[in-house]
Design an enzyme around this catalytic site. Structure first.
Site, PDB file in Angstrom:
ATOM      1  N   ASN A  46       0.864  -1.184   0.000  1.00  0.00           N
ATOM      2  CA  ASN A  46       0.000   0.000   0.000  1.00  0.00           C
ATOM      3  C   ASN A  46       0.901   1.235   0.000  1.00  0.00           C
ATOM      4  O   ASN A  46       1.460   1.592   1.028  1.00  0.00           O
ATOM      5  CB  ASN A  46      -0.891  -0.043   1.251  1.00  0.00           C
ATOM      6  CG  ASN A  46      -1.707   1.222   1.427  1.00  0.00           C
ATOM      7  OD1 ASN A  46      -1.783   2.062   0.531  1.00  0.00           O
ATOM      8  ND2 ASN A  46      -2.329   1.367   2.597  1.00  0.00           N
TER       9      ASN A  46
ATOM     10  N   LYS B  64       0.103   4.242  -0.269  1.00  0.00           N
ATOM     11  CA  LYS B  64      -0.572   5.427   0.316  1.00  0.00           C
ATOM     12  C   LYS B  64      -0.352   6.635  -0.602  1.00  0.00           C
ATOM     13  O   LYS B  64      -0.192   6.456  -1.809  1.00  0.00           O
ATOM     14  CB  LYS B  64      -0.080   5.672   1.746  1.00  0.00           C
ATOM     15  CG  LYS B  64      -0.163   4.381   2.579  1.00  0.00           C
ATOM     16  CD  LYS B  64      -0.033   4.592   4.047  1.00  0.00           C
ATOM     17  CE  LYS B  64      -0.170   3.255   4.752  1.00  0.00           C
ATOM     18  NZ  LYS B  64      -0.166   3.367   6.190  1.00  0.00           N
TER      19      LYS B  64
ATOM     20  N   HIS C 193      -9.603   1.121   4.900  1.00  0.00           N
ATOM     21  CA  HIS C 193      -8.332   1.335   5.602  1.00  0.00           C
ATOM     22  C   HIS C 193      -8.567   2.313   6.751  1.00  0.00           C
ATOM     23  O   HIS C 193      -9.368   3.242   6.634  1.00  0.00           O
ATOM     24  CB  HIS C 193      -7.282   1.880   4.628  1.00  0.00           C
ATOM     25  CG  HIS C 193      -5.905   1.879   5.211  1.00  0.00           C
ATOM     26  ND1 HIS C 193      -5.482   2.855   6.077  1.00  0.00           N
ATOM     27  CD2 HIS C 193      -4.881   1.006   5.077  1.00  0.00           C
ATOM     28  CE1 HIS C 193      -4.238   2.579   6.450  1.00  0.00           C
ATOM     29  NE2 HIS C 193      -3.851   1.459   5.857  1.00  0.00           N
TER      30      HIS C 193
ATOM     31  N   GLU D  28      -6.951   4.739   7.774  1.00  0.00           N
ATOM     32  CA  GLU D  28      -6.731   6.163   7.433  1.00  0.00           C
ATOM     33  C   GLU D  28      -7.962   6.745   6.744  1.00  0.00           C
ATOM     34  O   GLU D  28      -8.278   7.917   6.918  1.00  0.00           O
ATOM     35  CB  GLU D  28      -5.468   6.295   6.561  1.00  0.00           C
ATOM     36  CG  GLU D  28      -4.207   6.074   7.393  1.00  0.00           C
ATOM     37  CD  GLU D  28      -3.011   5.535   6.628  1.00  0.00           C
ATOM     38  OE1 GLU D  28      -3.004   5.575   5.395  1.00  0.00           O
ATOM     39  OE2 GLU D  28      -2.076   5.055   7.294  1.00  0.00           O
TER      40      GLU D  28
ATOM     41  N   GLU E  52      -5.416  -4.857  10.566  1.00  0.00           N
ATOM     42  CA  GLU E  52      -4.408  -3.823  10.778  1.00  0.00           C
ATOM     43  C   GLU E  52      -4.697  -3.079  12.073  1.00  0.00           C
ATOM     44  O   GLU E  52      -5.517  -2.153  12.093  1.00  0.00           O
ATOM     45  CB  GLU E  52      -4.429  -2.830   9.612  1.00  0.00           C
ATOM     46  CG  GLU E  52      -4.131  -3.456   8.276  1.00  0.00           C
ATOM     47  CD  GLU E  52      -3.560  -2.443   7.278  1.00  0.00           C
ATOM     48  OE1 GLU E  52      -2.503  -2.733   6.722  1.00  0.00           O
ATOM     49  OE2 GLU E  52      -4.151  -1.378   7.106  1.00  0.00           O
TER      50      GLU E  52
ATOM     51  N   GLY F 139       2.328   2.464  10.719  1.00  0.00           N
ATOM     52  CA  GLY F 139       3.265   3.565  10.530  1.00  0.00           C
ATOM     53  C   GLY F 139       3.934   4.035  11.818  1.00  0.00           C
ATOM     54  O   GLY F 139       4.579   5.062  11.849  1.00  0.00           O
TER      55      GLY F 139
ATOM     56  N   SER G 211       3.396  -1.908  10.375  1.00  0.00           N
ATOM     57  CA  SER G 211       4.845  -1.972  10.589  1.00  0.00           C
ATOM     58  C   SER G 211       5.434  -3.348  10.308  1.00  0.00           C
ATOM     59  O   SER G 211       6.361  -3.783  10.995  1.00  0.00           O
ATOM     60  CB  SER G 211       5.195  -1.494  12.008  1.00  0.00           C
ATOM     61  OG  SER G 211       4.759  -0.158  12.195  1.00  0.00           O
TER      62      SER G 211
HETATM   63  P1  PGA Z   1       2.755   0.405   7.643  1.00  0.00           P
HETATM   64  O1  PGA Z   1       1.288   0.556   6.991  1.00  0.00           O
HETATM   65  O2  PGA Z   1       3.319  -0.897   7.098  1.00  0.00           O
HETATM   66  O3  PGA Z   1       3.514   1.596   7.162  1.00  0.00           O
HETATM   67  O4  PGA Z   1       2.575   0.362   9.113  1.00  0.00           O
HETATM   68  C1  PGA Z   1       0.454  -0.548   6.775  1.00  0.00           C
HETATM   69  C2  PGA Z   1      -0.851  -0.082   6.179  1.00  0.00           C
HETATM   70  O5  PGA Z   1      -1.367   0.955   6.620  1.00  0.00           O
HETATM   71  O6  PGA Z   1      -1.417  -0.733   5.275  1.00  0.00           O
END
Ligand code: PGA
Length: 244
Positions: free
Chosen positions: A9, A11, A90, A92, A162, A168, A207
């Site tokens: 992803n 983003k 997601h 976000e 997640e 992140g 992460s």
């Molecule tokens: P990250 O994000 O690996 O940077 O923690 C995962 C995601 O949000 O899909």
């Protein structure tokens, strides 16, 4: 058994040239993987991305069908472009764009209707985990977000767990913590949709990186990963995909 998947992803990252370079890099390094590899670039790069040999996913889609919705793109468009997957729900999107479980459900059903496989995301915040609401939150997100799936849809759906506190942040759920929730999700999917739902891949996200992917992917109910930060580098993305 569910198939193995590693999805990146991106983003809202990378300039045009960087995106092109990363697509090419991943393409050149993706040989002999034991999993399905999916790349989800920003929507503006999808047209170029589908011209590669990679499997491509979008990160979002409109909840409406084609029509007067300036600035949006539809599941019909994704399907017609040859985009195979689309991330939905997601955290976000839920946090910054106030996306609700009901909207997520509309998107899931529209994607399925248009031949695009949804990568449905769920996960709890730290406060919800600490308040003992983890199972209640996942139950709500899945029972509303994946409502109305038909038997023939099950093979198209991918679920990503997640934990919001791990996205992140550098904090990863331990493999035990992740496995526990994945097993809960697997049972829930089987309860809701029958034995065939055991084939739905459940990816871990938050992460995930080359140094922890092996341990996570070794867990019985973890079928792969949805990778954010570490998917922006071809070597680390491919190293994760080689962690089964
Ligand atoms: P990250 O994000 O690996 O940077 O923690 C995962 C995601 O949000 O899909």
């Amino acid at each position: 058994m569910a198939r193995k998947i590693v999805a990146g992803n991106w983003k809202m990252n990378l300039l045009a040239e960087e995106a092109e370079k990363l697509l090419k890099n991943i393409e050149s390094k993706k040989n002999n993987l034991d999993c399905e590899l999916i790349v989800c670039p920003s929507a503006i790069y999808l047209q170029n991305a589908v011209a590669t040999s990679l499997k491509i996913g979008a990160q979002n889609v409109a909840k409406y069908p084609n029509g007067a919705y300036t600035g949006e793109w539809s599941s019909e468009m994704l399907g017609s472009l040859g985009v195979e997957y689309c991330i939905v729900g997601h955290s976000e999107r839920r946090e910054y764009f106030q996306e609700t479980d009901e909207e997520v459900n509309i998107k899931v059903l529209r994607l399925l209707k248009n031949g695009v496989n949804p990568i449905f995301c769920c996960g709890e915040t730290l406060a919800q985990r600490e308040n003992g609401e983890l199972e209640e939150v996942i139950l709500r997100q899945i029972s509303i977000g994946l409502k109305g799936l038909k038997k023939e849809d099950l093979s198209a759906v991918v679920v990503a767990y997640e934990p919001v506190w791990a996205i992140g942040t550098g904090l990863t759920a331990s493999s035990d913590q992740a496995q526990e929730v994945h097993a809960f999700i697997r049972d829930l999917l089987i309860k809701l949709y029958g034995a065939e739902a055991s084939e739905i891949p459940i990816l871990y996200g938050g992460s995930c990186k080359p140094s922890n992917a092996k341990e996570l992917f070794a867990c019985k109910d973890i079928d792969g990963g949805l990778i954010g930060g570490a998917a922006l580098d071809a070597d680390s993305f491919i190293a994760i995909a080689n962690s089964f």
